[in-house]
Scaffold this motif. Structure first.
Motif, PDB file in Angstrom:
ATOM      1  N   GLY A  90       0.811  -1.208   0.000  1.00  0.00           N
ATOM      2  CA  GLY A  90       0.000   0.000   0.000  1.00  0.00           C
ATOM      3  C   GLY A  90       0.844   1.258   0.000  1.00  0.00           C
ATOM      4  N   PRO A  91       0.211   2.423  -0.118  1.00  0.00           N
ATOM      5  CA  PRO A  91       0.953   3.683  -0.074  1.00  0.00           C
ATOM      6  C   PRO A  91       1.346   4.037   1.357  1.00  0.00           C
ATOM      7  CG  PRO A  91      -1.389   4.141  -0.203  1.00  0.00           C
ATOM      8  CD  PRO A  91      -1.249   2.641  -0.276  1.00  0.00           C
ATOM      9  N   THR A  92       2.322   4.908   1.470  1.00  0.00           N
ATOM     10  CA  THR A  92       2.652   5.524   2.748  1.00  0.00           C
ATOM     11  C   THR A  92       2.024   6.915   2.731  1.00  0.00           C
ATOM     12  OG1 THR A  92       4.724   4.304   2.972  1.00  0.00           O
ATOM     13  CG2 THR A  92       4.501   6.347   4.249  1.00  0.00           C
ATOM     14  N   PHE A  93       1.062   7.140   3.620  1.00  0.00           N
ATOM     15  CA  PHE A  93       0.333   8.404   3.615  1.00  0.00           C
ATOM     16  C   PHE A  93       1.118   9.495   4.338  1.00  0.00           C
ATOM     17  CE2 PHE A  93      -3.223   5.420   2.969  1.00  0.00           C
ATOM     18  CZ  PHE A  93      -3.865   6.037   1.904  1.00  0.00           C
ATOM     19  N   VAL A  94       1.007  10.708   3.795  1.00  0.00           N
ATOM     20  CA  VAL A  94       1.679  11.874   4.362  1.00  0.00           C
ATOM     21  C   VAL A  94       0.701  13.050   4.384  1.00  0.00           C
ATOM     22  CG1 VAL A  94       4.010  11.191   3.688  1.00  0.00           C
ATOM     23  CG2 VAL A  94       2.583  12.456   2.064  1.00  0.00           C
ATOM     24  N   GLY A  96       0.415  17.418   4.085  1.00  0.00           N
ATOM     25  CA  GLY A  96       1.067  18.628   3.613  1.00  0.00           C
ATOM     26  C   GLY A  96       0.140  19.814   3.759  1.00  0.00           C
ATOM     27  N   PRO A  97       0.589  20.988   3.386  1.00  0.00           N
ATOM     28  CA  PRO A  97      -0.240  22.193   3.524  1.00  0.00           C
ATOM     29  C   PRO A  97      -1.581  22.083   2.814  1.00  0.00           C
ATOM     30  CG  PRO A  97       2.023  22.784   3.022  1.00  0.00           C
ATOM     31  CD  PRO A  97       1.937  21.305   2.871  1.00  0.00           C
ATOM     32  N   ASP A  98      -1.634  21.292   1.738  1.00  0.00           N
ATOM     33  CA  ASP A  98      -2.881  21.162   0.981  1.00  0.00           C
ATOM     34  C   ASP A  98      -3.651  19.891   1.318  1.00  0.00           C
ATOM     35  OD1 ASP A  98      -2.394  23.576  -0.378  1.00  0.00           O
ATOM     36  OD2 ASP A  98      -1.076  22.548  -1.793  1.00  0.00           O
ATOM     37  N   GLY A  99      -3.229  19.167   2.347  1.00  0.00           N
ATOM     38  CA  GLY A  99      -3.972  17.983   2.751  1.00  0.00           C
ATOM     39  C   GLY A  99      -3.194  16.693   2.627  1.00  0.00           C
ATOM     40  N   LEU A 100      -3.893  15.648   2.174  1.00  0.00           N
ATOM     41  CA  LEU A 100      -3.375  14.283   2.207  1.00  0.00           C
ATOM     42  C   LEU A 100      -2.589  13.939   0.946  1.00  0.00           C
ATOM     43  CD1 LEU A 100      -3.570  11.556   3.871  1.00  0.00           C
ATOM     44  CD2 LEU A 100      -5.527  10.996   2.396  1.00  0.00           C
ATOM     45  N   GLY A 101      -1.455  13.301   1.140  1.00  0.00           N
ATOM     46  CA  GLY A 101      -0.668  12.754   0.038  1.00  0.00           C
ATOM     47  C   GLY A 101      -0.425  11.278   0.264  1.00  0.00           C
ATOM     48  N   ALA A 102      -0.083  10.556  -0.799  1.00  0.00           N
ATOM     49  CA  ALA A 102       0.192   9.120  -0.707  1.00  0.00           C
ATOM     50  C   ALA A 102       1.428   8.799  -1.528  1.00  0.00           C
ATOM     51  CB  ALA A 102      -0.998   8.306  -1.204  1.00  0.00           C
ATOM     52  N   VAL A 103       2.472   8.330  -0.848  1.00  0.00           N
ATOM     53  CA  VAL A 103       3.703   7.958  -1.539  1.00  0.00           C
ATOM     54  C   VAL A 103       3.542   6.549  -2.081  1.00  0.00           C
ATOM     55  CG1 VAL A 103       6.193   7.691  -1.354  1.00  0.00           C
ATOM     56  CG2 VAL A 103       5.023   9.430   0.029  1.00  0.00           C
ATOM     57  N   ASN A 104       3.665   6.430  -3.390  1.00  0.00           N
ATOM     58  CA  ASN A 104       3.586   5.133  -4.046  1.00  0.00           C
ATOM     59  C   ASN A 104       4.999   4.676  -4.372  1.00  0.00           C
ATOM     60  OD1 ASN A 104       0.536   4.682  -4.547  1.00  0.00           O
ATOM     61  ND2 ASN A 104       0.878   6.785  -5.219  1.00  0.00           N
ATOM     62  N   TRP A 105       5.526   3.794  -3.519  1.00  0.00           N
ATOM     63  CA  TRP A 105       6.855   3.233  -3.727  1.00  0.00           C
ATOM     64  C   TRP A 105       6.828   2.221  -4.878  1.00  0.00           C
ATOM     65  CZ3 TRP A 105       9.616   6.167  -0.651  1.00  0.00           C
ATOM     66  CH2 TRP A 105       9.124   6.533   0.603  1.00  0.00           C
ATOM     67  N   ILE A 137       2.097  10.702  -4.907  1.00  0.00           N
ATOM     68  CA  ILE A 137       3.509  11.096  -4.895  1.00  0.00           C
ATOM     69  C   ILE A 137       4.295   9.890  -5.393  1.00  0.00           C
ATOM     70  CG2 ILE A 137       5.441  11.895  -3.491  1.00  0.00           C
ATOM     71  CD1 ILE A 137       3.218  12.774  -1.418  1.00  0.00           C
ATOM     72  N   THR A 138       4.957  10.026  -6.517  1.00  0.00           N
ATOM     73  CA  THR A 138       5.669   8.910  -7.120  1.00  0.00           C
ATOM     74  C   THR A 138       7.115   8.881  -6.642  1.00  0.00           C
ATOM     75  OG1 THR A 138       4.276   9.018  -9.087  1.00  0.00           O
ATOM     76  CG2 THR A 138       6.369   7.850  -9.305  1.00  0.00           C
ATOM     77  N   SER A 139       7.592   7.695  -6.297  1.00  0.00           N
ATOM     78  CA  SER A 139       8.990   7.513  -5.919  1.00  0.00           C
ATOM     79  C   SER A 139       9.606   6.429  -6.796  1.00  0.00           C
ATOM     80  CB  SER A 139       9.110   7.117  -4.446  1.00  0.00           C
ATOM     81  OG  SER A 139      10.463   6.846  -4.118  1.00  0.00           O
TER      82      SER A 139
END
Length: 364
Positions: A90-94, A96-105, A137-139
């Motif tokens: 699954g993603p790692t949620f983060v 930020g100033p604009d709300g929710l992000g999800a890092v997709n490893w 968020i792509t990694s």
């Protein structure tokens, strides 16, 4: 640019994400083994949903089975999967100033292991990203959620055998990994543990996930797995980890309070040395779901967790059917933080500087 911060697991959640067992390796060879797997996953989901929303991703042909075991309060969403370890796929949620992000490893079967399949698991993080409404968020880094822990203030725990694994990120250095974690998660300080537990480094392991070794109960407080039986090869590993952590400091230069979580008395099963760990628990809204093993040390471990997480109900769940399949309670859960918990500027000006530098020079 956006400043992302990965909150601590102990901060408020919007919901928990899980996946439903369906792979032959996880389900076993008999109907009874499949029932045992489904029961184990459902016990965790059903305990969590008493405290916060839960969504379980289920392959379309498994929805009927999932509904037999899951509480009616658990949300079910159809999703193609290869396996059920949503902490890792699954993603790692983060935040930020604009709300929710999800890092997709990038996920490649825990380092491209020959028994693993990831045709669907390699993109399974997209389901929670889309359904949660998070900004993707792509990694370019191969990574799994079980391979990291954070205090929510920029300090991270990793193991060299995971992120620096040649099967995951060939040629990457500690500096490159740290820069990518700064860019995506707001890391300011990374503490590298040398290696993971013995069984976790064997054929069906992850090659050393940190969520069996140590976690943050709160900023400045570490819960650390300790194997006291000197006949068990993990005794040397946990002693080494304790030595590293005793000399470590957090992102603000402060030393840690170390709380030892002694391993169960059970040291072996039919397949060899076990990696049973009380560290592999899950902190959620108002509660902690903890692994138990029908072991004499269960009660002491639950008491340590109750003291470490004051004000939270500690719920023990028999995790032996999870561990025999390769993981524990933490490995099958993934938290989505509540946006109202606040993220803008939470990492601080120092974090913004680190993240900006990482963006300019990181591997991704």
């Amino acid at each position: 640019m956006t400043t992302w911060r990965m909150p601590a697991e102990t901060e408020p959640h919007e919901r928990t994400w899980m996946a439903w067992p369906n792979a032959p390796y996880t389900l076993g060879e008999t109907p009874a083994e499949a029932e045992a797997a489904w029961t184990a996953w459902a016990r965790v989901a059903n305990a969590i949903v008493e405290h916060e929303p839960v969504t379980v991703l289920v392959p379309p042909d498994g929805i009927a089975d999932a509904r037999r075991f899951l509480s009616g309060a658990v949300d079910v969403e159809a999703c193609l999967l290869d396996d059920a370890w949503y902490r890792d796929i699954g993603p790692t949620f983060v935040l930020g100033p604009d709300g929710l992000g999800a890092v997709n490893w990038v996920f490649n079967g825990w380092g491209g292991q020959d028994w693993a399949r990831w045709e669907h698991d390699g993109v399974a993080s997209e389901a929670a990203t889309r359904l949660s409404g998070a900004a993707p968020i792509t990694s370019a880094m191969v990574n799994e959620g079980g391979g990291l822990h954070t205090d929510g203030q920029g300090t991270f725990l990793l193991t060299r055998t995971v992120q620096l694994d040649p099967g995951r990120n060939p040629g990457w250095t500690e500096t490159q990994v740290e820069a990518e974690l700064a860019r995506t998660l707001g890391a300011r300080k990374v503490i590298w543990l040398p290696r993971g537990l013995t069984r976790d480094n064997e054929r069906y392991g992850t090659r050393g996930h940190v969520d069996l070794l140590a976690t943050f109960a709160a900023p400045g407080r570490l819960l650390v797995h300790v194997q006291p039986d000197q006949d068990h090869p993990d005794a040397a590993i946990t002693a080494e980890n304790l030595a590293v952590l005793a000399d470590a400091t957090d992102a603000d230069g402060k030393p840690f309070e170390i709380v030892e979580l002694t391993a169960p008395e059970t040291t072996r099963d039919a397949d060899g040395w076990v990696d049973y760990s009380y560290v592999n628990h899950y902190a959620l809204n108002g509660a902690v779901v903890a692994c138990t093993f029908d072991d004499p040390r269960d009660a002491d471990a639950l008491a340590v967790l109750a003291e470490a997480y004051p004000g939270r109900e500690v719920i023990g769940v028999d995790a032996r059917e999870l561990f025999v399949r390769g993981g524990g309670v933490h490995c099958i859960t993934q938290q989505q933080p509540a946006v109202r918990a606040g993220a803008a500027g939470a990492a601080g000006a120092e974090s913004e500087a680190v993240i900006e530098a990482a963006t300019d020079g990181g591997p991704a």
